[in-house]
Write a protein that holds these residues in place. Structure first.
Motif: not given
Length: 286
Positions: A2, A4, A170, A191, A193, A212, A215-216, A223, A261
């Protein structure tokens, strides 16, 4: 892994370490599931045996569902959904494994939380049902997965349209994360999706995978990805039978993990675990 910046997901009784990707095994308790045709919904014994096998195969989380969200699925009342999942959850909650429930109904969520039968809520409507956000805000630790869906299951695949699917997905996820945080749901519980196959064409799904990071980054939460056995895999492989889409599903899962992810929701746990193990051993970044 991940990317993030969040290194764990607070999910009920568990702080799930996201330093390595986690596998969420699917326990469908619906007679009309697209992927397994209700193979495990006919008895409590069959459902529990399936859940046990998923854990033996390497599942880190079990996701239990009582309403099919396949395109064109029939309406199921919240009460019938609850009747399907409640007996199974009463047993599974004693197994000391993270349990999420795939539901979009506030009424069902209330039953789950009141009776302490779930660690997380996996909601295809991102807590848009009336009262859902306020209900989850009253909880201290319950995890939440916010998913993007255009339309409803009964009509979502009737010619879905976007100006820019990557940007729109997003922005939607970012907005839902903000709503949750403003209500008092901590980010560590969230989280996201993008909802592959939920109101999206094959090209929309491909764009979301190819872009990916775009939008993440908008939402900035770990995610969760679900592509297992879906129509997009069938279209890419010319395979009409969902049960025969295992290899394509594993490749898509590895591709999602390679892009960032944190959790992969799958039917075929053993095969997905092997795919991730080989990818990592050969130098893949997870």
């Amino acid at each position: 892994m991940d990317n993030s910046g969040q290194n764990y997901w607070q999910c009920g009784r568990f702080q799930i370490d996201l330093a390595q990707p986690k596998i969420m095994g699917i326990v469908n308790l619906t007679p009309d599931s697209f992927s397994d045709g209700g193979s495990y919904s006919s008895s409590l014994t069959l459902a529990l045996k399936h859940a046990e096998q998923l854990l033996k195969d390497g599942a880190d989380i079990l996701d239990i569902g009582g309403e099919s969200s396949r395109p064109g699925s029939d309406f199921v009342s919240p009460q019938d959904e609850w009747k399907r999942i409640e007996p199974v959850l009463r047993e599974l909650v004693t197994w000391n494994v993270p349990l999420t429930v795939d539901t979009r109904r506030t009424w069902v969520m209330h039953q789950l939380l009141e009776q302490q039968l779930a660690d997380g809520i996996n909601d295809i409507q991102a807590l848009e049902d009336a009262g859902a956000v306020d209900l989850l805000a009253q909880q201290q630790n319950i995890g939440v997965c916010l998913m993007h869906m255009q339309g409803q299951p009964e009509n979502m695949q009737h010619n879905p349209e976007y100006q820019d699917v990557v940007t729109e997905v997003g922005q939607y996820l970012q907005q839902r994360v903000s709503v949750c945080e403003q209500a008092g749901i901590e980010r560590l519980r969230l989280t996201i999706d993008p909802g592959f196959g939920f109101g999206k064409s094959l090209q929309h799904n491909i764009a979301l995978m190819q872009h990916f990071a775009d939008w993440h980054a908008a939402a900035g939460c770990p995610v969760l990805i679900g592509v297992s056995r879906k129509t997009m895999i069938g279209l890419l492989t010319d395979e009409t039978e969902p049960r025969q889409r295992v290899v394509g599903s594993v490749v898509a899962a590895v591709a999602a993990v390679a892009r960032g992810a944190a959790i992969i929701r799958v039917h075929d746990v053993r095969e997905t675990r092997q795919g991730l193990q080989v990818w990592a051993a050969l130098g893949g970044s997870i």
